[in-house]
Design a protein around this motif. Structure first.
Motif, short mmCIF file in Angstrom:
data_model
loop_
_atom_site.label_atom_id
_atom_site.label_comp_id
_atom_site.label_asym_id
_atom_site.label_seq_id
_atom_site.Cartn_x
_atom_site.Cartn_y
_atom_site.Cartn_z
N LEU A 16 0.83 -1.21 0.00
CA LEU A 16 0.00 0.00 0.00
C LEU A 16 0.86 1.26 0.00
O LEU A 16 0.56 2.23 -0.71
N ASP A 17 1.95 1.25 0.79
CA ASP A 17 2.82 2.41 0.86
C ASP A 17 3.53 2.70 -0.46
O ASP A 17 3.94 3.83 -0.71
N ALA A 18 3.66 1.69 -1.31
CA ALA A 18 4.35 1.86 -2.60
C ALA A 18 3.41 2.30 -3.73
O ALA A 18 3.87 2.62 -4.82
N LEU A 19 2.11 2.31 -3.46
CA LEU A 19 1.16 2.71 -4.50
C LEU A 19 1.26 4.21 -4.78
O LEU A 19 1.53 5.00 -3.87
N PRO A 20 1.00 4.59 -6.00
CA PRO A 20 1.11 6.01 -6.35
C PRO A 20 -0.07 6.85 -5.82
O PRO A 20 -1.15 6.33 -5.54
N GLY A 21 0.20 8.11 -5.66
CA GLY A 21 -0.84 9.07 -5.28
C GLY A 21 -1.47 8.75 -3.93
O GLY A 21 -0.78 8.41 -2.97
N ASP A 22 -2.78 8.88 -3.89
CA ASP A 22 -3.53 8.67 -2.65
C ASP A 22 -3.99 7.23 -2.47
O ASP A 22 -4.68 6.92 -1.50
N ASN A 23 -3.61 6.36 -3.39
CA ASN A 23 -4.12 4.98 -3.34
C ASN A 23 -3.71 4.24 -2.08
O ASN A 23 -4.50 3.47 -1.54
N GLY A 24 -2.49 4.44 -1.61
CA GLY A 24 -2.05 3.77 -0.40
C GLY A 24 -2.86 4.18 0.81
O GLY A 24 -3.26 3.34 1.63
N GLN A 25 -3.10 5.46 0.94
CA GLN A 25 -3.89 5.96 2.07
C GLN A 25 -5.33 5.44 1.99
O GLN A 25 -5.90 5.02 2.99
N LEU A 26 -5.89 5.43 0.80
CA LEU A 26 -7.25 4.90 0.63
C LEU A 26 -7.28 3.40 0.95
O LEU A 26 -8.24 2.92 1.57
N GLY A 27 -6.25 2.68 0.54
CA GLY A 27 -6.17 1.24 0.84
C GLY A 27 -6.05 0.98 2.33
O GLY A 27 -6.68 0.06 2.86
#
Length: 148
Positions: free
Chosen positions: A31-42
């Motif tokens: 999740l921390d490696a996902l781009p943009g806000d995707n990690g926080q949303l995950g």
């Protein structure tokens, strides 16, 4: 019958510990490696989903360990089962005092309403979670040791 309970308890606790281990060392890293806000949303979605499931799993694990300790009292490994139960209780206390408050905030965050220090709060949650995972792994390790 006691052997079946011991095996079932070990499997239930082991799978729970595996989920917590996976969150710490696999899922959150992804999740921390996902781009943009995707990690926080995950993380917010994971907090909602696991926040609903894990309390039941922890309680079930505690009940199974307690029943196993009582049913097997007097057997050679009973003390190890009691120690495993105490470690699971420590994991629950850590959850309630340290992790759940952060999770309850984090699961409501969106890119529009998250606080400026959201990453620091998630890092704090991660550090507490690493310690909890170590406690849970120790508890889990004692269960098969009690069967030996």
């Amino acid at each position: 019958m006691l052997n079946a309970l011991e095996v079932f308890t070990t499997v239930v606790v082991g799978v729970m510990v595996g989920v917590e281990f996976s969150v710490a060392f696999v899922i959150n890293r992804i999740l921390d490696a996902l781009p943009g806000d995707n990690g926080q949303l995950g993380r917010a979605h994971g907090g909602r989903m696991l926040g609903a499931v894990m309390p039941v799993w922890y309680l079930t694990s505690l009940v199974l360990v307690a029943v196993g300790a009582i049913a097997g009292w007097g057997r050679p490994g009973a003390v190890l089962v009691v120690i495993a139960g105490a470690l699971l209780i420590l994991g629950v206390i850590m959850s309630l005092l340290l992790l759940v408050p952060i999770n309850n905030r984090g699961k409501t965050w969106t890119p529009e309403n998250r606080p400026e220090d959201w990453k620091e709060q998630m890092n704090r949650w991660d550090r507490f979670h690493y310690v909890r995972v170590a406690v849970l792994v120790a508890a889990f390790a004692l269960l098969p040791a009690a069967l030996a």
